[in-house]
Scaffold this motif. Structure first.
Motif, PDB file in Angstrom:
ATOM      1  N   ARG A 113     -12.777   9.738   1.911  1.00 16.10           N
ATOM      2  CA  ARG A 113     -11.686  10.699   2.127  1.00 16.10           C
ATOM      3  C   ARG A 113     -12.253  12.032   2.616  1.00 16.10           C
ATOM      4  NH1 ARG A 113      -8.116  10.622  -2.605  1.00 16.10           N
ATOM      5  NH2 ARG A 113      -6.883   9.219  -1.340  1.00 16.10           N
ATOM      6  N   HIS A 166     -10.135   6.184   0.312  1.00 20.64           N
ATOM      7  CA  HIS A 166     -10.662   6.295  -1.042  1.00 20.64           C
ATOM      8  C   HIS A 166     -11.924   7.146  -1.001  1.00 20.64           C
ATOM      9  CE1 HIS A 166      -7.791   3.257  -2.232  1.00 20.64           C
ATOM     10  NE2 HIS A 166      -8.187   2.534  -1.196  1.00 20.64           N
ATOM     11  N   SER A 167     -12.130   7.931  -2.052  1.00 13.32           N
ATOM     12  CA  SER A 167     -13.329   8.775  -2.115  1.00 13.32           C
ATOM     13  C   SER A 167     -14.552   7.887  -2.105  1.00 13.32           C
ATOM     14  CB  SER A 167     -13.310   9.609  -3.392  1.00 13.32           C
ATOM     15  OG  SER A 167     -12.271  10.546  -3.307  1.00 13.32           O
ATOM     16  N   GLN A 175       0.824  -1.212   0.000  1.00  9.51           N
ATOM     17  CA  GLN A 175       0.000   0.000   0.000  1.00  9.51           C
ATOM     18  C   GLN A 175       0.862   1.268   0.000  1.00  9.51           C
ATOM     19  OE1 GLN A 175      -3.267   0.063   2.867  1.00  9.51           O
ATOM     20  NE2 GLN A 175      -3.200  -2.175   2.918  1.00  9.51           N
TER      21      GLN A 175
END
Length: 177
Positions: free
Chosen positions: A143, A139-140, A74
């Motif tokens: 976020r 992640h959107s 990651q």
């Protein structure tokens, strides 16, 4: 989203939300923040530990080396640096949060009167971890929720700092900036 992902992600978001709610309870309450803030923080720690359990169970097969490799992957995806040492930072975060909670329950008076620098270091570390986990690596659209949590932390800490700078008596009875 499958059950494993929902449990793992959902528990960390709930834990962070509870931590922020506890900090807001401290900031908007006069005197030593007690029951509500400590209760929120207690549930937050419990949910966070559940998150760690879910992550190790569903994603890392209860293996530190698998977790280290996943952290490295990651980190490499984000920064190009294949480094899994962030896992140790997560371990430290867990220990610090648990230690804070244990101290708060064991001796609320000494916890509330600890040196201001200590509270600042812990809060700075929590902001670092929250920002990285909830904004940088999120992640959107989550976020954006992470941004809101970070802003709420800044607002609560700013309020504590303002209260401490305007009222020396409160500064002596609360762990503030």
């Amino acid at each position: 989203m499958n059950t494993a992902e929902w449990l793992t992600r959902g528990t960390v978001w709930l834990a962070l939300t509870l931590y922020v709610a506890a900090e807001l309870a401290v900031a908007f309450k006069r005197g030593v923040a007690g029951g509500l803030a400590r209760g929120l923080n207690t549930v937050g720690v419990a949910v966070y530990v559940l998150h760690v359990v879910c992550a190790f169970h569903f994603y890392h097969q209860w293996s530190h080396s698998v977790a280290y490799a996943d952290t490295a992957r990651q980190t490499a995806e984000f920064s190009g640096w294949n480094w899994g040492g962030g896992l140790y930072v997560n371990y430290l975060f867990t220990l610090v949060w648990l230690s804070e909670l244990i101290w708060w329950w064991a001796s609320p008076t000494t916890f509330a009167r600890r040196p201001r620098w200590m509270g600042r270091v812990v809060r700075g570390f929590f902001m670092f971890m929250t920002f990285n986990g909830a904004v940088v690596f999120a992640h959107s659209p989550m976020r954006w929720y992470g941004v809101v949590l970070c802003v709420l932390l800044v607002v609560s800490w700013w309020r504590l700092w303002k209260r401490a700078s305007s009222n020396q008596k409160v500064q002596q009875t609360e762990n503030v900036f």
